[in-house]
Structures are given as C-alpha cells and as structure tokens.
Design a protein around this motif. Structure first.
Motif, short mmCIF file in Angstrom:
data_model
loop_
_atom_site.label_atom_id
_atom_site.label_comp_id
_atom_site.label_asym_id
_atom_site.label_seq_id
_atom_site.Cartn_x
_atom_site.Cartn_y
_atom_site.Cartn_z
N SER A 30 -3.79 -4.09 0.66
CA SER A 30 -4.05 -5.53 0.74
C SER A 30 -3.37 -6.14 1.96
CB SER A 30 -3.56 -6.21 -0.53
OG SER A 30 -2.21 -5.90 -0.77
N SER A 31 -2.32 -5.50 2.43
CA SER A 31 -1.66 -5.93 3.66
C SER A 31 -0.83 -4.76 4.18
CB SER A 31 -0.75 -7.14 3.42
OG SER A 31 0.33 -6.79 2.57
N GLN A 33 2.64 -3.98 6.80
CA GLN A 33 3.72 -4.51 7.61
C GLN A 33 4.18 -3.43 8.58
OE1 GLN A 33 4.19 -4.75 3.95
NE2 GLN A 33 2.90 -6.55 4.22
N TYR A 35 7.61 -2.50 10.92
CA TYR A 35 9.02 -2.77 11.12
C TYR A 35 9.53 -1.92 12.29
CZ TYR A 35 9.05 -4.56 6.29
OH TYR A 35 8.80 -5.26 5.12
N LEU A 45 11.32 -6.81 10.38
CA LEU A 45 9.89 -7.04 10.31
C LEU A 45 9.34 -7.51 11.65
CD1 LEU A 45 7.34 -7.29 8.45
CD2 LEU A 45 7.97 -9.70 8.18
N THR A 48 2.92 -8.76 9.89
CA THR A 48 2.13 -8.45 8.71
C THR A 48 0.67 -8.66 9.05
OG1 THR A 48 3.88 -9.11 7.18
CG2 THR A 48 1.63 -9.05 6.31
N VAL A 50 -3.26 -8.67 7.41
CA VAL A 50 -3.84 -8.89 6.09
C VAL A 50 -5.35 -8.66 6.06
CG1 VAL A 50 -4.15 -10.59 4.26
CG2 VAL A 50 -2.03 -10.56 5.56
N PRO A 92 1.76 -2.59 0.17
CA PRO A 92 1.50 -2.40 -1.25
C PRO A 92 0.09 -1.88 -1.45
CG PRO A 92 1.27 -4.70 -0.70
CD PRO A 92 1.59 -3.99 0.58
N TYR A 97 2.73 -4.28 -6.40
CA TYR A 97 3.12 -5.15 -5.31
C TYR A 97 4.21 -4.52 -4.46
CZ TYR A 97 7.30 -6.06 -8.05
OH TYR A 97 8.48 -5.92 -8.74
N ILE A 98 4.76 -3.40 -4.95
CA ILE A 98 5.88 -2.79 -4.24
C ILE A 98 5.37 -2.01 -3.04
CG2 ILE A 98 7.78 -1.17 -4.41
CD1 ILE A 98 7.84 -1.77 -7.39
N PRO A 99 5.90 -2.34 -1.84
CA PRO A 99 5.43 -1.63 -0.65
C PRO A 99 5.85 -0.16 -0.66
CG PRO A 99 6.53 -3.68 -0.06
CD PRO A 99 6.81 -3.42 -1.51
N PHE A 101 6.40 3.04 2.06
CA PHE A 101 6.71 3.19 3.48
C PHE A 101 6.23 4.53 4.01
CE2 PHE A 101 9.46 -0.25 4.98
CZ PHE A 101 9.67 -0.92 3.80
N GLY A 102 5.78 4.53 5.26
CA GLY A 102 5.59 5.77 5.97
C GLY A 102 6.93 6.31 6.43
N TYR B 34 15.58 -5.02 -3.86
CA TYR B 34 15.34 -3.58 -3.76
C TYR B 34 16.58 -2.87 -3.22
CZ TYR B 34 10.45 -5.20 -3.69
OH TYR B 34 9.26 -5.82 -3.97
N GLY B 99 0.23 -8.79 -3.68
CA GLY B 99 -0.61 -8.16 -2.67
C GLY B 99 -0.14 -8.35 -1.25
#
Lengths: 111, 114
Positions: A30-31, A33, A35, A45, A48, A50, A92, A97-99, A101-102, B34, B99
């Motif tokens: 859905s989005s 980010q 960093y 950050l 973002t 979207v 996420p 909703y929790i992102p 990470f790569g 977190y 989201g």
C-alpha cells in the motif's frame, strides 16, 4: 525468504557517478518507504511513495514506485561522499500495518 | 515536532547480567512503538511492537521482553543476557495510519555482551 529483495547488496562508486538501487517483491504494498542509515545511527526516512507509478524527487535522489506497487527504485544523480550509507526500503503488506524491511543496499561513494 | 530518545547510546555488559534499554517519544500521542535489532549494520529484525499502554506483541521468541508503562515510553529488558544478544538496538515510533505506517527511528543503542 525476504518479502522485500534489495539489489545490489553492495555498491562502491566514484564521486560524480550515477546509480540506481532496487527494491522488489512479489507482494503488493500500500506504500513503500526509503530510509538511509549511516554507521552507528538510526535509519532516517527519505520518502514515502503511495500511488502506483508515482515519482518523487529529493534533490539528486529520484524515487519511483512501480505501477503494480510491487517494486520501487532509487536513482542518485552525481553521487557525493555524503550519500554513503545503507539504503533500506520498507512497507506494510497484506493486512498488516507493520512495515517489513529489506536487507538494504550498502553504498560507498569515494571522493 | 516529534523526537525520539534512546539510552544508553552504548552498553557493555557481562553474560548473565540484566538489561534495561529505554525509549521515549515526544510530540505525539498514542504512537505505535517498535523495538528492532540490527546485526552487522544490515537487516532490521522486529523484536516487539506495541499499539498502546500495556499492549506488547512479540515477533521472535527470545531472551528479551518489552514493556510499555506509559503512552510514550517503551522498555526492552532481559533478566540474563546471552552473548547472542549483542547488537544494535533500535526503537521506532509509527504514525499508525492504516496501510501507510511510516516509522521514525531513534539513534540506537549498541550493546556488547562479553
């Protein structure tokens, strides 16, 4: 298996060169980010994205979100030593909703 | 504006000793919080997250625990440290927008267990 695959893992270039790093997934986000993290510090950050196909520019950095919202790229023009750092993408996916990470692309720009 | 603090910045502890790392956020209310661990400067491993006071979710079974005694305070603890607990610990807060969760990180704590 990583949900977000970043490539390349490492990149070492000379000042003034251009570069592109990638963040790919088989899942829809859905989005996303981006960093940048410098050694011994927390990630900061950058942007973002979207909307599918969205392009955002931050000075010499250009971020693009894929049309299908499964991938993203970061292009740096005329890299400078201050661009050195670990570039992480995150987002996420699914119903969470929790992102996630790569693992990041570690960039070194030599003067 | 929002700020996030972590302390201590660096910690050297013997194996078997207890641990308490603290994270506080200013300038926002009811954030998602977190704890991450990062090994060798790459990859963020999510350890715990919290959506409210007293609400803790654990992502990875381990030697660590977390608590959220106040809205903007998040604590990472251990009763007995292991060598494998060494690493760079990052606290983050999130906007909580469905989201579009964006996270903002603290400066981190480097933990070395000897």
């Amino acid at each position: 298996t990583q949900l977000l695959e970043q490539s390349p893992q490492f990149l070492s270039i000379q000042e003034g060169e251009n570069l592109t790093v990638y963040c790919n997934s088989s899942s829809v986000f859905s989005s996303l980010q981006w960093y940048r993290q410098e050694p011994g510090e927390g990630p900061v950050l950058l942007v973002t994205v979207v909307t599918g196909g969205e392009v955002k520019k931050l000075k010499r950095l250009t971020f693009q979100f894929g049309d299908a919202r499964k991938d993203s790229s970061l292009h740096i023009t005329a890299a400078q030593p201050g661009d050195t750092g670990l570039y992480l993408c995150a987002g996420p996916s699914g119903g969470s909703y929790i992102p996630t990470f790569g693992r990041g692309t570690s960039l070194i720009v030599h003067p | 504006s929002q700020t996030i603090h972590q302390w201590p910045a660096t910690l050297v502890q013997p194996v078997g000793s207890p641990l308490s790392l603290e994270c506080t956020v200013e300038g926002t209310s009811n954030p998602n919080l977190y704890w991450y661990r990062q090994a060798a400067g790459r990859g963020l491993q999510l350890l715990f997250y919290s959506v409210g006071i007293g609400q803790i979710s654990s992502e990875v079974p381990q030697n660590l625990s977390a608590s959220r005694p106040q809205d903007r305070q998040f604590i990472l603890s251990s009763k007995k440290l292991l060598l494998s607990d060494s690493g760079f610990y990052l606290c983050a807060w999130g906007t909580g927008l469905a989201g579009k969760e964006t996270q903002y990180f603290g400066p981190g704590t480097r933990l070395l267990v000897l």
